[in-house]
Design an enzyme around this catalytic site. Sequence first.
Site, PDB file in Angstrom:
ATOM      1  N   HIS A   1       0.821  -1.031   0.690  1.00 39.41           N
ATOM      2  CA  HIS A   1      -0.166  -0.366  -0.159  1.00 39.41           C
ATOM      3  C   HIS A   1       0.564   0.891   0.055  1.00 39.41           C
ATOM      4  O   HIS A   1       1.644   1.048  -1.074  1.00 39.41           O
ATOM      5  CB  HIS A   1      -0.872  -0.248   1.691  1.00 39.41           C
ATOM      6  CG  HIS A   1      -2.073   0.880   1.047  1.00 39.41           C
ATOM      7  ND1 HIS A   1      -2.783   1.926  -0.160  1.00 39.41           N
ATOM      8  CD2 HIS A   1      -3.017   1.106   2.172  1.00 39.41           C
ATOM      9  CE1 HIS A   1      -3.779   1.863   0.526  1.00 39.41           C
ATOM     10  NE2 HIS A   1      -3.766   2.271   1.294  1.00 39.41           N
TER      11      HIS A   1
ATOM     12  N   HIS B   1      -2.285  -3.137  -9.226  1.00 41.85           N
ATOM     13  CA  HIS B   1      -3.510  -2.039  -8.804  1.00 41.85           C
ATOM     14  C   HIS B   1      -4.508  -3.370  -8.628  1.00 41.85           C
ATOM     15  O   HIS B   1      -4.984  -3.291  -8.991  1.00 41.85           O
ATOM     16  CB  HIS B   1      -3.529  -0.778  -9.121  1.00 41.85           C
ATOM     17  CG  HIS B   1      -4.069   0.496  -7.932  1.00 41.85           C
ATOM     18  ND1 HIS B   1      -5.623   0.307  -8.109  1.00 41.85           N
ATOM     19  CD2 HIS B   1      -3.599   0.903  -7.430  1.00 41.85           C
ATOM     20  CE1 HIS B   1      -6.034   0.777  -6.881  1.00 41.85           C
ATOM     21  NE2 HIS B   1      -4.423   1.582  -6.410  1.00 41.85           N
TER      22      HIS B   1
ATOM     23  N   ASP C   1       2.957   5.548  -6.684  1.00 46.44           N
ATOM     24  CA  ASP C   1       3.845   5.680  -6.352  1.00 46.44           C
ATOM     25  C   ASP C   1       5.074   5.367  -7.259  1.00 46.44           C
ATOM     26  O   ASP C   1       6.104   5.682  -6.326  1.00 46.44           O
ATOM     27  CB  ASP C   1       4.333   4.249  -4.906  1.00 46.44           C
ATOM     28  CG  ASP C   1       2.919   4.813  -3.554  1.00 46.44           C
ATOM     29  OD1 ASP C   1       2.347   5.541  -3.321  1.00 46.44           O
ATOM     30  OD2 ASP C   1       2.165   3.635  -3.724  1.00 46.44           O
TER      31      ASP C   1
HETATM   32  N1  CMC Z   1       5.379  -7.005 -10.229  1.00 43.45           N
HETATM   33  C1  CMC Z   1       5.331  -8.448 -10.508  1.00 43.45           C
HETATM   34  N2  CMC Z   1       4.321  -9.395 -10.517  1.00 43.45           N
HETATM   35  C2  CMC Z   1       2.569  -8.649  -9.569  1.00 43.45           C
HETATM   36  C3  CMC Z   1       3.091  -6.950  -9.641  1.00 43.45           C
HETATM   37  C4  CMC Z   1       4.705  -6.912  -9.241  1.00 43.45           C
HETATM   38  N3  CMC Z   1       4.606  -5.600  -8.961  1.00 43.45           N
HETATM   39  N4  CMC Z   1       1.861  -7.039  -8.985  1.00 43.45           N
HETATM   40  C5  CMC Z   1       0.993  -8.258  -9.496  1.00 43.45           C
HETATM   41  N5  CMC Z   1       1.203  -9.426  -9.951  1.00 43.45           N
HETATM   42  C6  CMC Z   1       1.362 -10.297 -10.312  1.00 43.45           C
HETATM   43  C7  CMC Z   1       1.095 -11.412  -9.494  1.00 43.45           C
HETATM   44  O1  CMC Z   1       1.913 -12.462  -8.700  1.00 43.45           O
HETATM   45  C8  CMC Z   1      -0.073 -12.196  -9.671  1.00 43.45           C
HETATM   46  O2  CMC Z   1       0.492 -13.350 -11.111  1.00 43.45           O
HETATM   47  P1  CMC Z   1      -0.462 -14.189 -10.879  1.00 43.45           P
HETATM   48  O3  CMC Z   1      -2.030 -14.372 -11.195  1.00 43.45           O
HETATM   49  O4  CMC Z   1       0.213 -15.099 -12.083  1.00 43.45           O
HETATM   50  O5  CMC Z   1      -0.642 -15.025  -9.605  1.00 43.45           O
HETATM   51  C9  CMC Z   1      -1.096 -10.662 -10.372  1.00 43.45           C
HETATM   52  O6  CMC Z   1      -0.068  -9.783 -11.258  1.00 43.45           O
HETATM   53  C10 CMC Z   1      -2.507 -10.574 -10.012  1.00 43.45           C
HETATM   54  O7  CMC Z   1      -1.596 -10.066  -8.618  1.00 43.45           O
HETATM   55  P2  CMC Z   1      -2.161  -9.730  -7.514  1.00 43.45           P
HETATM   56  O8  CMC Z   1      -1.193  -9.549  -5.843  1.00 43.45           O
HETATM   57  O9  CMC Z   1      -3.284 -10.552  -6.768  1.00 43.45           O
HETATM   58  O10 CMC Z   1      -2.820  -8.318  -7.454  1.00 43.45           O
HETATM   59  P3  CMC Z   1      -3.896  -7.727  -5.951  1.00 43.45           P
HETATM   60  O11 CMC Z   1      -4.847  -6.633  -6.761  1.00 43.45           O
HETATM   61  O12 CMC Z   1      -4.290  -8.648  -4.984  1.00 43.45           O
HETATM   62  O13 CMC Z   1      -2.590  -6.534  -5.534  1.00 43.45           O
HETATM   63  C11 CMC Z   1      -1.080  -4.596  -5.396  1.00 43.45           C
HETATM   64  C12 CMC Z   1      -2.203  -5.681  -6.351  1.00 43.45           C
HETATM   65  C13 CMC Z   1      -1.008  -3.356  -5.479  1.00 43.45           C
HETATM   66  C14 CMC Z   1      -0.727  -5.287  -3.644  1.00 43.45           C
HETATM   67  C15 CMC Z   1      -0.064  -5.740  -6.637  1.00 43.45           C
HETATM   68  O14 CMC Z   1      -0.223  -5.112  -7.898  1.00 43.45           O
HETATM   69  C16 CMC Z   1       1.750  -5.638  -5.967  1.00 43.45           C
HETATM   70  O15 CMC Z   1       2.345  -6.107  -4.906  1.00 43.45           O
HETATM   71  N6  CMC Z   1       2.007  -3.509  -6.530  1.00 43.45           N
HETATM   72  C17 CMC Z   1       3.581  -3.900  -6.017  1.00 43.45           C
HETATM   73  C18 CMC Z   1       3.096  -3.037  -4.374  1.00 43.45           C
HETATM   74  C19 CMC Z   1       2.613  -1.513  -5.063  1.00 43.45           C
HETATM   75  O16 CMC Z   1       3.099  -0.791  -5.883  1.00 43.45           O
HETATM   76  N7  CMC Z   1       1.456  -1.020  -4.668  1.00 43.45           N
HETATM   77  C20 CMC Z   1       1.069   0.116  -4.372  1.00 43.45           C
HETATM   78  C21 CMC Z   1       0.105   0.867  -4.806  1.00 43.45           C
HETATM   79  S1  CMC Z   1      -0.743   2.067  -5.514  1.00 43.45           S
HETATM   80  C22 CMC Z   1      -0.541   2.665  -4.316  1.00 43.45           C
HETATM   81  C23 CMC Z   1      -2.366   2.174  -3.176  1.00 43.45           C
HETATM   82  O17 CMC Z   1      -2.867   2.087  -3.158  1.00 43.45           O
HETATM   83  O18 CMC Z   1      -0.960   2.189  -1.937  1.00 43.45           O
END
Ligand code: CMC
Length: 431
Positions: free
Chosen positions: A269, A310, A367
């Site tokens: 986050h 996201h 971010d």
């Molecule tokens: N790098 C590589 N792979 C990724 C990433 C990433 N940054 N983000 C998602 N994936 C992959 C993930 O491994 C999954 O793959 P699979 O379907 O094969 O298992 C797929 O994409 C879906 O990801 P998820 O984790 O199920 O998606 P989510 O909606 O639960 O998580 C997230 C969203 C933002 C937590 C995630 O994309 C992430 O960890 N990003 C990096 C951290 C980040 O930049 N966070 C800031 C978010 S924006 C500001 C805020 O809201 O605070």
Amino acid sequence: MTDKKATLTIDNGQGSVDTFDLPIHKGSVGPDVIDVGSLTAKGYFTFDPGFTSTAACESEITYIDGEQGILLHRGYPIEQLAEQSDYLETCYLLLYGELPNKAQKDEFVYTVQRHTMVHEQIRTFFNGFRRDAHPMAIMCGVVGALSAFYHDSTDISDEHHRKVAAFRLIAKMPTIAAMSYKFSTGQPFMYPDNSLSYSANFLHMMFGNPCEPTVISPTLARAMDRIFTLHADHEQNASTSTVRLAGSSQANPFAVIAAGIAALWGPSHGGANEAVVKMLEEIGDISQIDKYVAKAKDKDDPFRLMGFGHRVYKNFDPRAKVMKQAADEVLAELGIQDEMLEIAKRLEEIALQDEYFVEKKLYPNVDFYSGIILKALGIPTSMFTVIFAVGRTVGWIAHWNEMISNPYRIGRPRQLYTGHTARDFVPLDQR
Ligand code: CMC
């Protein structure tokens, strides 16, 4: 409520079928929402870990269309607010639902400015922390402790108390944030200067010292203000949902916002802006990007490209677009050639063409670029998430106040239990 209804049919596997009609709510825009509230009386819960398909509340504050990359506060697009408004005006909008006229804005700004100081004893409170404490740890502690200092704004059933608490939190967050930084450097705390704008005052308290007048560049103050504006609210994200849940137990506003700060801290986050800069530093050179992209795609490697992806945005994050433009402007105006920005730009190009990222719709989020601007402004990395918390405070308060001002119930999710069924206790000597 619409005329439409959903029908849930459950084949119980013993030759009989149960059918339930579920009402459907229609928002002013966005997907229809199936009301499953009656299911518990019928012996069922819905299962939605991560709340990917669950609307936890009704709200009039912020709308996001993740497919189109749209973010509206009270109907106004974030791009227009970032360009044409300022942070305190956006605060007013989020809290009261309409843009203020000149007199309303002046009064609002004046009131915020009259609440910027913290109780003198809070300065002593800081001395209990280690000098190397993470500023987010200090923020959680000090903001939570505000309820011990401001007893006259903790009665949540009193509208006036809620209003004063809102002003106090919005006004004091920059002061407490700057104090957590000053404490870590061993420099004296700076008192707020109420003749300055919200953002200029924050920079003054961060970078000023009592021995000489602080000179705040309008460019930097404007960039800071835009960062606060871009972070002001974001619908029912993890920290805002935490605030609503904590608030639903009727906890006081300072405790509730401290809970929001705690939820924001994690790297998935608000902690992502700090993690992005650490990642770019680790990558270190454009030649290393391919290696890190491969790591991010490797299922067996926990590494993720921070600042990408996201839960809601599956096209682009509109805040990231504004932030990228702002990063370009700030670096150009400051004449900074930042190698990190070059790495970031190249990483973005490569990731946006890579099949893995395209297929999973992983785009740079807010971010990804905010850290680069904050670094250019001279803000230390450990303060990045604190700045996010300062900006987001108004969003948390707006959502909390919206909930408290309307009929609400304590938030109490249920579970799919997969543990042991009932069994008899085994005495110690028989285990
Ligand atoms: N790098 C590589 N792979 C990724 C990433 C990433 N940054 N983000 C998602 N994936 C992959 C993930 O491994 C999954 O793959 P699979 O379907 O094969 O298992 C797929 O994409 C879906 O990801 P998820 O984790 O199920 O998606 P989510 O909606 O639960 O998580 C997230 C969203 C933002 C937590 C995630 O994309 C992430 O960890 N990003 C990096 C951290 C980040 O930049 N966070 C800031 C978010 S924006 C500001 C805020 O809201 O605070």
